[in-house]
Design an enzyme around this catalytic site. Structure first.
Site, short mmCIF file in Angstrom:
data_model
loop_
_atom_site.label_atom_id
_atom_site.label_comp_id
_atom_site.label_asym_id
_atom_site.label_seq_id
_atom_site.Cartn_x
_atom_site.Cartn_y
_atom_site.Cartn_z
CE LYS A 117 6.07 -6.87 12.92
NZ LYS A 117 7.38 -7.44 13.32
N GLY A 118 4.60 -2.22 8.15
CA GLY A 118 5.35 -1.32 7.27
C GLY A 118 4.87 0.12 7.25
CD GLU A 129 7.24 -5.72 -5.29
OE1 GLU A 129 6.93 -6.39 -4.29
OE2 GLU A 129 8.36 -5.77 -5.82
CE LYS A 160 9.85 -2.17 -4.72
NZ LYS A 160 10.31 -3.52 -4.36
CG ASP A 183 4.72 -0.83 3.42
OD1 ASP A 183 3.85 -1.25 2.62
OD2 ASP A 183 5.46 -1.58 4.05
CG ASP A 224 10.54 -5.88 7.14
OD1 ASP A 224 9.70 -5.54 6.29
OD2 ASP A 224 10.74 -7.06 7.48
P1 5GP Z 1 2.21 -6.06 -3.07
O1 5GP Z 1 1.21 -6.89 -2.33
O2 5GP Z 1 1.66 -4.78 -3.65
O3 5GP Z 1 2.99 -6.85 -4.07
O4 5GP Z 1 3.33 -5.66 -2.04
C1 5GP Z 1 3.06 -4.82 -1.04
C2 5GP Z 1 3.73 -5.26 0.24
O5 5GP Z 1 4.96 -5.94 0.01
C3 5GP Z 1 4.08 -4.00 0.98
O6 5GP Z 1 3.05 -3.65 1.88
C4 5GP Z 1 5.37 -4.35 1.67
O7 5GP Z 1 5.07 -4.90 2.93
C5 5GP Z 1 5.99 -5.41 0.80
N1 5GP Z 1 7.02 -4.84 -0.11
C6 5GP Z 1 6.92 -4.67 -1.45
N2 5GP Z 1 8.06 -4.12 -1.95
C7 5GP Z 1 8.88 -3.95 -0.89
C8 5GP Z 1 10.20 -3.39 -0.75
O8 5GP Z 1 10.88 -2.95 -1.69
N3 5GP Z 1 10.72 -3.38 0.50
C9 5GP Z 1 10.05 -3.86 1.59
N4 5GP Z 1 10.67 -3.79 2.77
N5 5GP Z 1 8.80 -4.38 1.50
C10 5GP Z 1 8.23 -4.41 0.27
MG MG Z 2 3.06 -4.23 3.88
#
Ligand code: 5GP
Ligand code: MG
Length: 177
Positions: free
Chosen positions: A44-45, A103, A131, A100, A159
C-alpha cells in the site's frame, strides 16, 4: 492512532514532495519519449506517490497495482510476501515499478525477478525514498525522489502498523519517546 509514545517530526514537506514528483515526471517523460508505459504501483505504501506521479506524466500510461509487504511494525521480516497478482500482461511492455522506499532492496528485487518472467521490453524502478544504508542485495533504483538517513519514516502512504499513511508529508517516527 497516534499514541503519546509516538513522536513525529516532519522530514519532507508536502510542497517538497509535490515539486520532486513534478521533476521526476519530467525526467520520465523525457526518457520514455515516444513510448507508452505500464506503471505498477506497489501497495500500500506507494499508493499516494504512484497516483500523484502518474497524473503528472504526459507519457501514455496503463497502470496496475501489486500488494507486497515485508514489514511488521518497524521491523523488516526480510522476506517480501506477494498478496496479489497483476491483471495487466507485461509482455513486450515498458514497465515502470513505483515503490515508496528502497531499503535493503529485497522487495524490488523480488518484484523485478517475478516480472522478468513475463518478458517485458524493459523494466525500470522508481522510488520516492532511498535509505542510505549498506545493501547486501545489489539493487539500484532508476529514479529516486529523496535520499534519507536510516530513520523509520511514515506518512504519504508509509505506515507504522497501518497508521499514519494519510499524513501529507514524510515524518520520522520515534516510538520510544
Ligand atoms: P526493502 O525490501 O528495500 O528492505 O524495503 C522496502 C519496503 O520496506 C518498503 O516498500 C516499505 O514498505 C518498507 N520500509 C522500509 N523502510 C521503511 C520505513 O522507514 N518506513 C516504513 N513505513 N516502511 C519502510
Ligand atoms: Mg512497500
Amino acid at each position: 492512532m497516534k499514541t503519546k509514545t509516538d513522536k513525529l517530526t516532519v522530514l519532507i514537506s508536502e510542497g517538497e514532495i509535490r515539486n520532486r514528483c513534478r521533476e521526476l515526471a519530467e525526467q520520465i517523460d523525457r526518457e520514455y519519449s515516444g513510448d507508452s508505459l505500464t506503471v505498477v504501483i506497489v501497495l500500500k505504501g506507494a499508493l499516494m506517490f504512484g497516483s500523484d506521479l502518474i497524473r503528472l506524466l504526459s507519457t501514455p500510461v496503463k497502470f496496475d497495482t501489486i500488494s507486497v509487504s515485508s514489514y511488521i511494525g518497524a521491523v523488516s521480516s526480510g522476506t517480501p510476501e506477494f498478496h496479489s497478482q497483476l491483471r495487466l500482461d507485461l509482455t513486450e511492455q515498458h514497465v515502470l515499478i513505483v515503490d515508496d522506499i528502497l531499503e535493503t532492496g529485497a522487495t524490488l528485487n523480488a518484484i523485478v525477478n517475478q516480472f522478468r518472467k513475463s518478458q517485458p521490453l524493459s523494466i525500470r524502478t522508481c522510488v520516492l525514498l532511498r535509505k542510505e544504508i549498506s545493501r547486501n542485495i545489489n539493487f539500484a533504483a532508476d529514479y529516486v525522489g529523496f535520499d534519507i538517513g536510516d530513520d523509520f519514516v511514515v506518512g504519504y502512504g508509509l505506515d507504522y502498523n497501518d497508521d499514519y499513511r494519510n499524513l501529507p508529508c514524510i515524518s520520522t517516527l520515534d516510538s520510544t519517546v
